[in-house]
Write an enzyme that holds these catalytic residues in place. Structure first.
Site, short mmCIF file in Angstrom:
data_model
loop_
_atom_site.label_atom_id
_atom_site.label_comp_id
_atom_site.label_asym_id
_atom_site.label_seq_id
_atom_site.Cartn_x
_atom_site.Cartn_y
_atom_site.Cartn_z
N CYS A 81 0.83 -1.20 0.00
CA CYS A 81 0.00 0.00 0.00
C CYS A 81 0.87 1.26 0.00
CB CYS A 81 -1.00 -0.03 1.16
SG CYS A 81 -2.34 1.20 0.98
N HIS A 190 -4.00 -4.69 -0.30
CA HIS A 190 -3.67 -5.23 1.03
C HIS A 190 -3.80 -6.75 1.00
CE1 HIS A 190 -3.44 -1.55 3.50
NE2 HIS A 190 -4.27 -1.06 2.60
N GLU A 192 -3.12 -8.83 3.28
CA GLU A 192 -3.60 -9.31 4.58
C GLU A 192 -5.11 -9.17 4.72
OE1 GLU A 192 -3.01 -4.90 5.27
OE2 GLU A 192 -2.07 -6.48 4.06
#
EC number: 4.3.2.10
Length: 212
Positions: A81, A190, A192
């Site tokens: 990011c 992202h 995650e």
């Protein structure tokens, strides 16, 4: 057991990244601002959220701009990011901010009043979007082309070297969703927060030898 250092410069969703890395069995995951710990790690992750000016101010205050240059040369390195955007030469956010410059190119504002197929597009670009794989990179292993990942950003990457773009996204305009050069890999989305495909990418990173 290998160690993965998640660089902590006060900006980023560090613990979500760390937990996702632990979940995929990446090894001993250390969230740290200790330069020596980062230097000794087998792999390094460079996340980030928020305004680029604040991020770069902390990165420079801590000397992490030079540290990132150093550790990203000889081991697997993943920017996420704003951590990706900080690796470019310059961002037009906050009236212009010089960044680390590991990848040639600029970070641009999506702009206001974007419309596609007659529908207005909101900025920030927030939510799931497809990523087109431009090359067969090891971090795409077992991830289908056009897989969807989770994005949250108002600024996008305009790459200086098209051959470094390994993943592309589209939101009103085409943008670089993933960049790679040697042992460096960086993503705008992202992983995650991207469920199965994001976890697969982190698992691939944990197994990657830094070559492609």
């Amino acid at each position: 057991m290998q160690t993965v250092a998640v660089i902590d410069y006060g900006m980023g969703n560090l613990h979500s990244v760390a937990k996702a890395l632990e979940h995929v069995g990446a090894g001993r995951v250390l969230v740290t601002s200790d330069a020596q710990v980062i230097r000794e790690a087998d792999r390094v992750v460079f996340p980030g959220v928020g305004a680029i000016r604040d991020c770069m101010a902390e990165i420079r205050r801590l000397g992490f701009d030079e540290l990132v240059r150093e550790v990203s040369q000889d081991r697997p390195f993943l920017g996420i990011c704003v951590g990706m955007q900080a690796l470019l030469e310059r961002s037009e956010e906050n009236d212009g901010v010089d960044c680390i410059g590991l990848f040639p190119g600029q970070v641009r504002f999506f702009g206001k009043g974007m419309v596609e197929d007659g529908e207005p597009l909101k900025v920030p670009h927030m939510g799931w979007n497809e990523v087109s794989q431009a090359v067969n990179h090891p971090l795409w292993h077992s991830i289908p082309d056009q897989a969807r990942f989770y994005f949250v950003h108002s600024y996008y990457i305009e790459a200086g070297k098209p051959q470094q773009v390994v993943g592309r996204g589209h939101y009103g305009k085409d943008f670089a969703a993933a960049l790679a050069d040697g042992s460096r890999f960086a993503v705008q989305f992202h992983p995650e927060k991207s469920h199965t495909h994001g976890l697969q990418l982190l698992q691939n990173f944990a197994a990657w030898d830094g070559r492609w």
